[in-house]
Design a protein around this motif. Structure first.
Motif, PDB file in Angstrom:
ATOM      1  N   UNK A 179      23.933 -92.280 102.747  1.00  0.00           N
ATOM      2  CA  UNK A 179      23.728 -90.902 102.312  1.00  0.00           C
ATOM      3  C   UNK A 179      24.159 -90.795 100.863  1.00  0.00           C
ATOM      4  N   UNK A 180      23.593 -89.845 100.148  1.00  0.00           N
ATOM      5  CA  UNK A 180      24.043 -89.592  98.781  1.00  0.00           C
ATOM      6  C   UNK A 180      25.220 -88.625  98.804  1.00  0.00           C
ATOM      7  N   UNK A 181      25.967 -88.612  97.706  1.00  0.00           N
ATOM      8  CA  UNK A 181      27.054 -87.635  97.628  1.00  0.00           C
ATOM      9  C   UNK A 181      26.509 -86.209  97.666  1.00  0.00           C
ATOM     10  N   UNK A 182      25.291 -85.991  97.157  1.00  0.00           N
ATOM     11  CA  UNK A 182      24.676 -84.660  97.238  1.00  0.00           C
ATOM     12  C   UNK A 182      24.328 -84.298  98.685  1.00  0.00           C
ATOM     13  N   UNK A 183      23.828 -85.279  99.455  1.00  0.00           N
ATOM     14  CA  UNK A 183      23.576 -85.037 100.881  1.00  0.00           C
ATOM     15  C   UNK A 183      24.852 -84.559 101.570  1.00  0.00           C
ATOM     16  N   UNK A 184      25.944 -85.268 101.330  1.00  0.00           N
ATOM     17  CA  UNK A 184      27.193 -84.960 102.018  1.00  0.00           C
ATOM     18  C   UNK A 184      27.772 -83.625 101.572  1.00  0.00           C
ATOM     19  N   UNK A 189      30.362 -79.050 102.814  1.00  0.00           N
ATOM     20  CA  UNK A 189      30.762 -78.577 101.475  1.00  0.00           C
ATOM     21  C   UNK A 189      32.252 -78.773 101.209  1.00  0.00           C
ATOM     22  N   UNK A 190      32.533 -79.348 100.040  1.00  0.00           N
ATOM     23  CA  UNK A 190      33.909 -79.492  99.596  1.00  0.00           C
ATOM     24  C   UNK A 190      34.674 -80.650 100.188  1.00  0.00           C
ATOM     25  N   UNK A 191      34.079 -81.394 101.124  1.00  0.00           N
ATOM     26  CA  UNK A 191      34.794 -82.508 101.751  1.00  0.00           C
ATOM     27  C   UNK A 191      34.592 -83.800 100.953  1.00  0.00           C
ATOM     28  N   UNK A 192      35.607 -84.644 100.953  1.00  0.00           N
ATOM     29  CA  UNK A 192      35.552 -85.898 100.230  1.00  0.00           C
ATOM     30  C   UNK A 192      34.521 -86.827 100.864  1.00  0.00           C
ATOM     31  N   UNK A 193      33.551 -87.342 100.075  1.00  0.00           N
ATOM     32  CA  UNK A 193      32.502 -88.190 100.656  1.00  0.00           C
ATOM     33  C   UNK A 193      33.040 -89.426 101.364  1.00  0.00           C
ATOM     34  N   UNK A 194      34.082 -90.040 100.806  1.00  0.00           N
ATOM     35  CA  UNK A 194      34.644 -91.221 101.455  1.00  0.00           C
ATOM     36  C   UNK A 194      35.226 -90.897 102.816  1.00  0.00           C
ATOM     37  N   UNK A 195      35.877 -89.757 102.914  1.00  0.00           N
ATOM     38  CA  UNK A 195      36.437 -89.353 104.209  1.00  0.00           C
ATOM     39  C   UNK A 195      35.327 -89.069 105.217  1.00  0.00           C
ATOM     40  N   UNK A 205      28.316 -96.417 113.718  1.00  0.00           N
ATOM     41  CA  UNK A 205      27.750 -97.394 112.792  1.00  0.00           C
ATOM     42  C   UNK A 205      28.723 -98.511 112.436  1.00  0.00           C
ATOM     43  N   UNK A 206      28.166 -99.640 111.972  1.00  0.00           N
ATOM     44  CA  UNK A 206      28.985-100.742 111.475  1.00  0.00           C
ATOM     45  C   UNK A 206      29.241-100.608 109.978  1.00  0.00           C
ATOM     46  N   UNK A 207      28.362 -99.884 109.283  1.00  0.00           N
ATOM     47  CA  UNK A 207      28.449 -99.774 107.832  1.00  0.00           C
ATOM     48  C   UNK A 207      27.909 -98.415 107.409  1.00  0.00           C
ATOM     49  N   UNK A 208      28.691 -97.693 106.604  1.00  0.00           N
ATOM     50  CA  UNK A 208      28.251 -96.402 106.046  1.00  0.00           C
ATOM     51  C   UNK A 208      28.381 -96.496 104.534  1.00  0.00           C
ATOM     52  N   UNK A 209      27.299 -96.156 103.828  1.00  0.00           N
ATOM     53  CA  UNK A 209      27.270 -96.233 102.368  1.00  0.00           C
ATOM     54  C   UNK A 209      27.037 -94.852 101.777  1.00  0.00           C
ATOM     55  N   UNK A 210      27.662 -94.610 100.640  1.00  0.00           N
ATOM     56  CA  UNK A 210      27.483 -93.363  99.902  1.00  0.00           C
ATOM     57  C   UNK A 210      27.026 -93.719  98.496  1.00  0.00           C
ATOM     58  N   UNK A 211      25.865 -93.212  98.101  1.00  0.00           N
ATOM     59  CA  UNK A 211      25.396 -93.411  96.732  1.00  0.00           C
ATOM     60  C   UNK A 211      25.917 -92.281  95.859  1.00  0.00           C
ATOM     61  N   UNK A 212      26.269 -92.641  94.608  1.00  0.00           N
ATOM     62  CA  UNK A 212      26.895 -91.680  93.705  1.00  0.00           C
ATOM     63  C   UNK A 212      26.213 -91.640  92.342  1.00  0.00           C
ATOM     64  N   UNK A 218      29.530 -96.573  97.205  1.00  0.00           N
ATOM     65  CA  UNK A 218      30.699 -96.875  98.025  1.00  0.00           C
ATOM     66  C   UNK A 218      30.223 -97.261  99.416  1.00  0.00           C
ATOM     67  N   UNK A 219      30.826 -98.298  99.989  1.00  0.00           N
ATOM     68  CA  UNK A 219      30.562 -98.669 101.379  1.00  0.00           C
ATOM     69  C   UNK A 219      31.862 -98.612 102.159  1.00  0.00           C
ATOM     70  N   UNK A 220      31.775 -98.097 103.366  1.00  0.00           N
ATOM     71  CA  UNK A 220      32.920 -98.040 104.266  1.00  0.00           C
ATOM     72  C   UNK A 220      32.598 -98.892 105.484  1.00  0.00           C
ATOM     73  N   UNK A 221      33.479 -99.810 105.794  1.00  0.00           N
ATOM     74  CA  UNK A 221      33.379-100.650 106.978  1.00  0.00           C
ATOM     75  C   UNK A 221      34.735-100.637 107.662  1.00  0.00           C
ATOM     76  N   UNK A 222      34.828-101.114 108.887  1.00  0.00           N
ATOM     77  CA  UNK A 222      36.106-100.996 109.595  1.00  0.00           C
ATOM     78  C   UNK A 222      37.271-101.576 108.790  1.00  0.00           C
ATOM     79  N   UNK A 223      38.224-100.722 108.450  1.00  0.00           N
ATOM     80  CA  UNK A 223      39.434-101.158 107.771  1.00  0.00           C
ATOM     81  C   UNK A 223      39.312-101.389 106.284  1.00  0.00           C
ATOM     82  N   UNK A 224      38.172-101.070 105.674  1.00  0.00           N
ATOM     83  CA  UNK A 224      38.020-101.383 104.254  1.00  0.00           C
ATOM     84  C   UNK A 224      37.001-100.467 103.589  1.00  0.00           C
ATOM     85  N   UNK A 225      37.152-100.353 102.268  1.00  0.00           N
ATOM     86  CA  UNK A 225      36.152 -99.721 101.411  1.00  0.00           C
ATOM     87  C   UNK A 225      35.749-100.719 100.326  1.00  0.00           C
ATOM     88  N   UNK A 226      34.480-100.682  99.945  1.00  0.00           N
ATOM     89  CA  UNK A 226      33.972-101.514  98.860  1.00  0.00           C
ATOM     90  C   UNK A 226      33.181-100.620  97.919  1.00  0.00           C
TER      91      UNK A 226
END
Length: 310
Positions: A179-184, A189-195, A205-212, A218-226
């Motif tokens: 999802x894009x940060x605009x989608x989120x 509204x007002x929530x941190x995209x990473x959260x 999901x196994x992998x969630x990505x946020x385009x900025x 940013x990608x979020x996977x179990x126990x980590x951010x990239x």
């Protein structure tokens, strides 16, 4: 070496009518799912798009565009006009859309079982066709991995609460979500995209990505951010950038053997370095697309050239 996905993409085609002051309208084949199908085909995957196209000039333009890239186009035979979107661009090439679209997709028999299914955008929220899309995913998920991009279009989402529930249902069905940060921001509204991405990850999901945008992804996977930076590029327009990001993502995941039912467990156990490589492919694919007009994703040679800049 390319791991061929034989992906099935389900979703809308849209004729993007680009309008700039002082110039004639330009019509580009578009629609988020169609753009993903095009990107995957250009990267060497035997791609099928299940969609709707009208018997009109826009429909013929889009079909020729897709089949020219070796996308197999399947429709339910509906005769409604091909959806269109008037696209206006601001001073830095950001796109805004005004839509004329219906989505009534009915069931279509498939002649092969895909290893991967991609869904997203209007096709997952606009009834009555959205029910067909969700039903297809639920029936295919045991034999295929699933990716999802909400590609939020506020004017087409309907009631906000109902739209959020529909998006969250699709997220829970997906293995890979972007999802894009605009989608989120529209959804929450007002929530941190990473959260938000972490919360989505916990639902399945196994992998969630946020385009900025220009700030990378940013990608979020179990126990980590990239996180990775965007590539420096002269932006012509941003039409199809997120879709190219998704096709680049799926191409890279396939190359790592992380898609298809046989790759699902490996996907769930993947590491930060692998995800970083996937993101590099994704942002390079998007960079090529924004450097030229319309939804024009790279082929494998163009992607390799862009990757040399990372």
């Amino acid at each position: 070496m390319l791991d061929r996905l034989d992906p099935l993409v389900i979703g809308e085609c849209v004729a993007d009518i680009v309008r700039l002051p002082g110039t004639a309208d330009r019509v580009h084949p578009g629609g988020s799912p169609a753009n993903v199908a095009l990107g995957l085909a250009r990267l060497g995957h035997d791609t099928t798009l299940l969609t709707q196209l009208g018997p009109d000039d826009n429909g013929r333009l889009i079909r020729d565009h897709l089949t020219g890239a070796s996308v197999e186009v399947r429709t339910d035979g509906a005769a409604a006009a091909t959806p269109s979107a008037a696209v206006t661009l601001d001073a830095v090439g950001r796109a805004a859309y005004t839509f004329e679209i219906t989505w009534t997709l009915g069931p279509v028999a498939l002649d092969r079982t895909p290893r991967h299914v991609h869904i997203g955008s209007v096709a997952t929220v606009m009834e009555p066709g959205a029910a067909t899309v969700l039903g297809a995913v639920e029936s295919l998920r045991a034999s295929a991995t699933v990716s999802y991009d909400p590609n939020v279009r506020p004017e087409l989402m309907g009631d906000h609460g109902a739209a959020v529930r529909r998006v969250e249902r699709c997220v829970a069905l997906g293995d890979v979500v972007k999802a894009s940060d605009e989608d989120l921001e529209w959804l929450y509204p007002g929530q941190d995209p990473g959260r938000v991405a972490e919360r989505w990850l916990a639902t399945g999901p196994a992998l969630v990505m946020v385009t900025r945008g220009g700030d990378g992804a940013l990608a979020v996977l179990p126990g980590a951010r990239v996180a990775v930076d965007a590539l420096p590029v002269e932006v012509v327009d941003t039409v199809g950038a997120g879709d190219a990001f998704m096709s680049g993502t799926l191409h890279a995941l396939a190359a790592h053997g992380l898609l298809g039912a046989d790759g699902r467990e490996r996907l769930r156990a993947t590491d930060r370095d692998t995800v970083a490589d996937v993101l590099r492919h994704a942002v390079a694919s998007a960079a090529v697309t924004v450097s030229r007009a319309g939804a024009n994703p790279p082929d494998a040679t163009e992607l390799a050239t862009a990757l040399d800049r990372t």
